[in-house]
Design an enzyme around this catalytic site. Structure first.
Site, PDB file in Angstrom:
ATOM      1  CG  ASP A  11      72.187  76.948 -10.327  1.00  0.00           C
ATOM      2  OD1 ASP A  11      72.466  77.830 -11.392  1.00  0.00           O
ATOM      3  OD2 ASP A  11      71.111  76.237 -10.461  1.00  0.00           O
ATOM      4  CB  SER A  12      68.919  80.254 -11.613  1.00  0.00           C
ATOM      5  OG  SER A  12      69.065  78.868 -12.347  1.00  0.00           O
ATOM      6  CB  CYS A  74      74.705  79.867 -12.139  1.00  0.00           C
ATOM      7  SG  CYS A  74      73.542  80.433 -13.102  1.00  0.00           S
ATOM      8  CG  ASN A  75      77.854  77.208 -17.107  1.00  0.00           C
ATOM      9  OD1 ASN A  75      78.791  77.017 -17.693  1.00  0.00           O
ATOM     10  ND2 ASN A  75      77.366  76.124 -16.379  1.00  0.00           N
ATOM     11  CB  THR A  76      73.131  82.107 -16.569  1.00  0.00           C
ATOM     12  OG1 THR A  76      72.797  81.032 -17.207  1.00  0.00           O
ATOM     13  CG2 THR A  76      72.668  83.403 -17.272  1.00  0.00           C
ATOM     14  CD  GLU A 153      65.119  74.414 -11.286  1.00  0.00           C
ATOM     15  OE1 GLU A 153      64.170  74.609 -10.092  1.00  0.00           O
ATOM     16  OE2 GLU A 153      66.357  74.641 -11.091  1.00  0.00           O
ATOM     17  CB  CYS A 185      73.411  74.765 -18.376  1.00  0.00           C
ATOM     18  SG  CYS A 185      72.095  75.244 -17.322  1.00  0.00           S
ATOM     19  CB  THR A 186      75.316  73.865 -12.818  1.00  0.00           C
ATOM     20  OG1 THR A 186      74.070  75.031 -12.698  1.00  0.00           O
ATOM     21  CG2 THR A 186      76.564  74.523 -13.040  1.00  0.00           C
ATOM     22  CG  HIS A 187      69.620  73.402 -14.191  1.00  0.00           C
ATOM     23  ND1 HIS A 187      70.168  74.554 -13.866  1.00  0.00           N
ATOM     24  CD2 HIS A 187      68.263  73.282 -13.680  1.00  0.00           C
ATOM     25  CE1 HIS A 187      69.285  75.189 -12.787  1.00  0.00           C
ATOM     26  NE2 HIS A 187      68.219  74.399 -12.803  1.00  0.00           N
TER      27      HIS A 187
HETATM   28  N1  DGL Z   1      72.071  76.456 -13.797  1.00  0.00           N
HETATM   29  C1  DGL Z   1      72.180  77.594 -14.495  1.00  0.00           C
HETATM   30  C2  DGL Z   1      73.233  77.828 -15.462  1.00  0.00           C
HETATM   31  O1  DGL Z   1      74.171  77.114 -15.350  1.00  0.00           O
HETATM   32  C3  DGL Z   1      71.241  78.562 -14.832  1.00  0.00           C
HETATM   33  C4  DGL Z   1      69.963  78.015 -15.613  1.00  0.00           C
HETATM   34  C5  DGL Z   1      69.041  78.971 -15.701  1.00  0.00           C
HETATM   35  O2  DGL Z   1      68.582  79.549 -14.605  1.00  0.00           O
HETATM   36  O3  DGL Z   1      68.504  79.377 -16.748  1.00  0.00           O
HETATM   37  O4  DGL Z   1      73.439  78.476 -16.469  1.00  0.00           O
END
Ligand code: DGL
Length: 272
Positions: A11-12, A74-76, A153, A185-187
């Site tokens: 992930d990011s 990570c969805n992105t 974060e 978004c996984t966050h």
């Molecule tokens: N957690 C990530 C996602 O699912 C990336 C969020 C990000 O880095 O902007 O998209």
């Protein structure tokens, strides 16, 4: 490929740990190598080319660790890079978008689904396109929530600032009549209670992590790659790598995963 080889997850930043948590729960004998791109987070405001380049570098790093499968947690990255990476790989590559979309289709009763995610994920309309392939009549409302990732974060999981931002982003969605909201978004599962409060009881929140871990298990089973021998204490079952800020990562990671993460190794991902 050796079935006792680890699974690579990336992930990011810390968000992908919500997927790791679910993999640990559903297939506890698997070894995991996690990479969080903490030096280059957020991905959600970057271009497709940049996110694809970053994802390729991470995949190269994970391949060097001899992983048997890769999860883009990570969805992105799933929205922007997964199709290309899948084509280049001879091991299974699993993203979070399709499992999340399938879960939402199962849950909705009134056929009105909301999706929240980064600007990149929402701009790509990947959830809408995927769901519409199966259900033409479903209404999908998408909303980008770019400030959620930096808030997570920073560890502001239960904070008045996060409440305020959630109110601003979500009030129109909560009045829209959706009965299902994909945390795209996984966050976002880390601020699930805040999102749930704003959306109200009538909206079911879908966390794609559960379905992703389920799909991973099914793929490994089919390929006869499930790890059948339980890792021992000295086996370093879970290893964490980041591109910057290991101490901060460890602190937040330990609030997400109740495993007792003691170390995270910093690597220069630009070298891959
Ligand atoms: N957690 C990530 C996602 O699912 C990336 C969020 C990000 O880095 O902007 O998209």
């Amino acid at each position: 490929m050796n079935s006792s080889a680890p699974i690579g997850v990336f992930d990011s930043g810390v968000g992908g740990l919500t997927v790791v948590r679910e993999i640990m729960r559903q297939i506890p004998d698997e070894r995991i190598i996690y990479f969080g791109d903490t030096a280059r987070v957020p991905y959600g405001s970057k271009s497709k080319e940049t996110v694809t380049r970053y994802s390729r570098q991470i995949v190269r790093f994970l391949r060097q660790q001899n992983v048997k499968a890769i999860v883009a947690a990570c969805n992105t990255a799933s929205a922007y890079a997964l199709d290309e990476i899948e084509k280049e790989m001879e091991i299974p590559v699993i993203g979070v978008v399709k499992p999340g979309a399938r879960a939402a289709m199962d849950v909705t009763e009134n056929g009105k689904i909301g999706v929240i995610g980064t600007e990149a994920t929402i701009g790509s309309q990947i959830y809408t396109r995927y769901i519409k392939q199966y259900h033409k009549n479903v209404t999908i409302l998408e909303k980008a929530c770019p400030l959620f990732v930096p808030l997570v974060e920073e560890g502001l999981l239960n904070d008045p600032v996060t409440d305020e931002i959630a109110m601003r982003y979500l009030s129109s969605l909560s009045d829209s009549g959706i009965d299902t909201l994909i945390l795209g978004c996984t966050h976002y599962p880390l601020i699930r209670s805040t999102v749930g409060r704003v959306m109200g009881r009538g909206v079911t929140l879908v966390n794609p992590a559960y379905e992703t871990a389920h799909e991973l298990r099914a793929v490994l089973e089919k390929e006869q790659m499930l790890n059948l021998s339980r890792p021992g204490l000295g086996d370093n079952q879970y290893q964490f790598f980041v591109s910057d800020g290991a101490e901060k990562f460890i602190r937040i990671a330990n609030s997400i995963i109740k495993y007792g993460i003691l170390s995270a190794k910093v690597i220069n991902i630009e070298e891959y």
